[in-house]
Motif scaffolding. Structure first.
Motif, PDB file in Angstrom:
ATOM      1  N   ILE A 269      54.401  29.494  29.835  1.00 25.45           N
ATOM      2  CA  ILE A 269      53.313  28.543  29.586  1.00 25.45           C
ATOM      3  C   ILE A 269      53.367  28.035  28.148  1.00 25.45           C
ATOM      4  N   SER A 270      53.524  28.949  27.207  1.00 25.19           N
ATOM      5  CA  SER A 270      53.565  28.561  25.793  1.00 25.19           C
ATOM      6  C   SER A 270      54.734  27.630  25.511  1.00 25.19           C
ATOM      7  N   GLN A 271      55.912  27.985  26.010  1.00 23.38           N
ATOM      8  CA  GLN A 271      57.087  27.166  25.764  1.00 23.38           C
ATOM      9  C   GLN A 271      56.962  25.795  26.407  1.00 23.38           C
ATOM     10  N   SER A 272      56.392  25.741  27.605  1.00 20.64           N
ATOM     11  CA  SER A 272      56.215  24.462  28.296  1.00 20.64           C
ATOM     12  C   SER A 272      55.244  23.560  27.543  1.00 20.64           C
ATOM     13  N   LEU A 273      54.131  24.144  27.094  1.00 18.35           N
ATOM     14  CA  LEU A 273      53.147  23.356  26.356  1.00 18.35           C
ATOM     15  C   LEU A 273      53.707  22.857  25.029  1.00 18.35           C
ATOM     16  N   TYR A 274      54.456  23.706  24.341  1.00 18.12           N
ATOM     17  CA  TYR A 274      55.038  23.328  23.057  1.00 18.12           C
ATOM     18  C   TYR A 274      56.014  22.168  23.248  1.00 18.12           C
ATOM     19  N   MET A 275      56.867  22.267  24.271  1.00 21.04           N
ATOM     20  CA  MET A 275      57.831  21.201  24.538  1.00 21.04           C
ATOM     21  C   MET A 275      57.121  19.900  24.881  1.00 21.04           C
ATOM     22  N   LEU A 276      56.122  19.979  25.757  1.00 18.01           N
ATOM     23  CA  LEU A 276      55.392  18.781  26.165  1.00 18.01           C
ATOM     24  C   LEU A 276      54.669  18.155  24.981  1.00 18.01           C
ATOM     25  N   ASN A 277      54.124  18.977  24.100  1.00 17.21           N
ATOM     26  CA  ASN A 277      53.417  18.480  22.929  1.00 17.21           C
ATOM     27  C   ASN A 277      54.361  17.767  21.965  1.00 17.21           C
ATOM     28  N   VAL A 278      55.541  18.327  21.739  1.00 20.04           N
ATOM     29  CA  VAL A 278      56.529  17.698  20.856  1.00 20.04           C
ATOM     30  C   VAL A 278      56.989  16.363  21.430  1.00 20.04           C
ATOM     31  N   LEU A 279      57.249  16.324  22.728  1.00 19.73           N
ATOM     32  CA  LEU A 279      57.688  15.078  23.350  1.00 19.73           C
ATOM     33  C   LEU A 279      56.609  14.003  23.270  1.00 19.73           C
ATOM     34  N   GLN A 280      55.370  14.380  23.523  1.00 22.87           N
ATOM     35  CA  GLN A 280      54.286  13.399  23.505  1.00 22.87           C
ATOM     36  C   GLN A 280      54.023  12.874  22.095  1.00 22.87           C
ATOM     37  N   ASN A 281      53.982  13.761  21.102  1.00 31.03           N
ATOM     38  CA  ASN A 281      53.672  13.347  19.737  1.00 31.03           C
ATOM     39  C   ASN A 281      54.788  12.555  19.073  1.00 31.03           C
ATOM     40  N   ASN A 282      56.007  12.688  19.572  1.00 28.14           N
ATOM     41  CA  ASN A 282      57.141  11.995  18.973  1.00 28.14           C
ATOM     42  C   ASN A 282      57.822  11.071  19.986  1.00 28.14           C
TER      43      ASN A 282
END
Length: 302
Positions: A269-282
């Motif tokens: 869950i943590s890794q998925s959220l982190y990846m999704l957050n990086v993709l969305q913000n950049n």
């Protein structure tokens, strides 16, 4: 004197193969463009819907398991059943000879051929749920085995199923982002000029690879460690059935596997959220590293 002059081919000059026009014709460009568009469509669907739903699904599994005793993730399993040392026993199926007679003598002890190291346990081991102190085998006990942990088996199925789902998503995202990388020349110009769009793409790819690694670890969790380790303990216990610590070792192994499974899912869950957050913000730099869009936002890594 011999002549060193270049000989001419009187018939025809050898035709030279030109490489510059390799991709000017043929199906390579068509295949690349077609698969690129397909990868874009799949990636868009994954990032918009499938990945968020996958994260929410894993989170719901963990939340529901707090009170659901039917879930293999329920923490209460660790305090009952096969997870307790006292409930882990060697058991044996009934053994009947081809003539229909059992293998036990009149005094209740299994007959043993001279020089053999076969099991010599008492006859009541076939009737009781486990071996009691009075019926501990005196020799090797290959006809016995501790039963598998049903909760751990269900948990293994759950991990492999969810791991395969996440792995499929990660593979599609990897293919898509690799096809979005600009040409090497453009990448060099972008990086040297202070526009680090390609660098953002590289970091995004690193997060996707980490997501792939996490899902793959979950898919293989237990398959590479838990089952082989438990089988080794079971085999050795059958060989030395009078050593009581094997029951505690197996129960501990089961508890560690079940507790570790929850940790693996939380990590996913943590890794998925982190990846999704990086993709969305950049996102401006991820999908458009040449910076044809909003220059101000595209040059910032969040």
């Amino acid at each position: 004197m011999p002549s060193f002059a270049k000989k001419t081919d009187s018939k025809s000059e050898i035709e030279q193969v030109r490489m510059a026009d390799t991709f000017e014709s043929g199906s390579a460009g068509e295949v690349l463009e077609s698969l690129k568009q397909e990868a874009r469509g799949r990636a868009k669907a994954i990032l918009q819907n499938e990945l968020p739903e996958f994260i929410r699904h894993i989170s719901d599994l963990l939340k529901q398991a707090e009170d659901d005793e039917a879930s293999p993730l329920w923490k209460g399993h660790l305090e009952s059943g096969a997870f307790k040392e006292k409930n882990v026993h060697l058991t044996a199926p009934p053994r009947v000879a081809q003539d229909g007679q059992d293998h036990f003598s009149s005094n209740g002890i299994q007959q043993q051929q001279e020089g053999s190291d076969a099991c010599t346990c008492a006859s009541n081991c076939n009737k009781s749920p486990g071996l009691k102190e009075s019926s501990i085998p005196l020799g090797r006990c290959w006809q016995h085995s501790p039963p598998s942990n049903a909760v751990c088996n269900r948990l293994m199925d759950l991990l492999q199923g969810e791991g395969q789902k996440g792995l499929a998503l990660a593979l599609v995202l990897q293919r898509w982002l690799r096809l979005e990388v600009p040409t090497i020349e453009d990448a060099f110009v972008l990086t040297a000029g202070g526009n680090f769009g390609v660098g953002v793409q590289s970091q995004a790819m690193a997060h996707i690879k980490q997501f792939w690694s996490t899902t793959n670890n979950i898919r293989r969790y237990g398959e590479d460690n838990y089952y082989p380790s438990r089988a080794k303990l079971e085999t050795t216990w059958c060989e030395y059935p009078n050593i009581e610590n094997f029951a505690a070792a197996i129960a501990t192994l089961d508890r560690n596997f079940a507790a570790g499974a929850r940790i693996e899912l939380e990590t996913l869950i943590s890794q998925s959220l982190y990846m999704l957050n990086v993709l969305q913000n950049n996102w401006a730099k991820v999908h458009d590293p040449k910076n044809k869009g909003d220059n101000e936002k595209a040059n910032v890594l969040y």
